[in-house]
Enzyme design. Sequence first.
Site, mmCIF file in Angstrom:
data_model
loop_
_atom_site.group_PDB
_atom_site.id
_atom_site.type_symbol
_atom_site.label_atom_id
_atom_site.label_comp_id
_atom_site.label_asym_id
_atom_site.label_seq_id
_atom_site.Cartn_x
_atom_site.Cartn_y
_atom_site.Cartn_z
ATOM 1 N N PRO A 104 -8.746 9.283 25.805
ATOM 2 C CA PRO A 104 -8.068 8.917 24.552
ATOM 3 C C PRO A 104 -8.975 8.141 23.598
ATOM 4 O O PRO A 104 -9.665 7.202 23.991
ATOM 5 C CB PRO A 104 -6.908 8.044 25.021
ATOM 6 C CG PRO A 104 -6.653 8.484 26.414
ATOM 7 C CD PRO A 104 -7.990 8.849 26.981
ATOM 8 N N CYS A 105 -8.952 8.556 22.338
ATOM 9 C CA CYS A 105 -9.826 7.935 21.344
ATOM 10 C C CYS A 105 -9.120 6.861 20.513
ATOM 11 O O CYS A 105 -9.782 6.086 19.820
ATOM 12 C CB CYS A 105 -10.397 9.003 20.414
ATOM 13 S SG CYS A 105 -9.138 9.866 19.461
ATOM 14 N N GLN A 106 -7.799 6.787 20.589
ATOM 15 C CA GLN A 106 -7.066 5.842 19.743
ATOM 16 C C GLN A 106 -7.550 4.399 19.858
ATOM 17 O O GLN A 106 -7.642 3.705 18.846
ATOM 18 C CB GLN A 106 -5.555 5.901 20.026
ATOM 19 C CG GLN A 106 -4.907 7.218 19.714
ATOM 20 C CD GLN A 106 -4.887 8.161 20.915
ATOM 21 O OE1 GLN A 106 -5.725 8.083 21.792
ATOM 22 N NE2 GLN A 106 -3.934 9.074 20.923
#
Length: 142
Positions: A104-106
């Site tokens: 996940p890049c969030q």
Amino acid sequence: MSSQIINSPTKLSFFNLEKPINLQISEYRFTFIDLFAGIGGFRIPLEKLGGKCLGYSEIDSDAIKVYQQNFLNQYINNDEKYLEDITKISELPWQVNLIVGGVPCQPWSVAGKLRGFDDSRGKLWFDAIRIVEKNQPEAFIF
């Protein structure tokens, strides 16, 4: 003339529209697992390159549903294992050549308020690294 060909039952008799064609390859160039599988973005090119996915990990129920509809059914990949939540994976049940995952890049973006490791999703990097260290694939892509 083309409508005669399309509508001709003899021309289409080799198609079995009730059952998908079994496109399994008997020999694969490599095996892989798909962590943070989403809807299969990593999987598509890896299969085109001759890879065989042995298992996948994802926690989003909508993504899992799409992934399973796109890649798994009673005719193809029916032996593939759902590995569940990455935080619960320890040792893989088989040796694989490659481990891939779209972590996940969030936590690292404005969308996640740049919280990094202070966001629980940011800590999933440690799980990905742990799985690579424990299982020692030939390569990994994150």
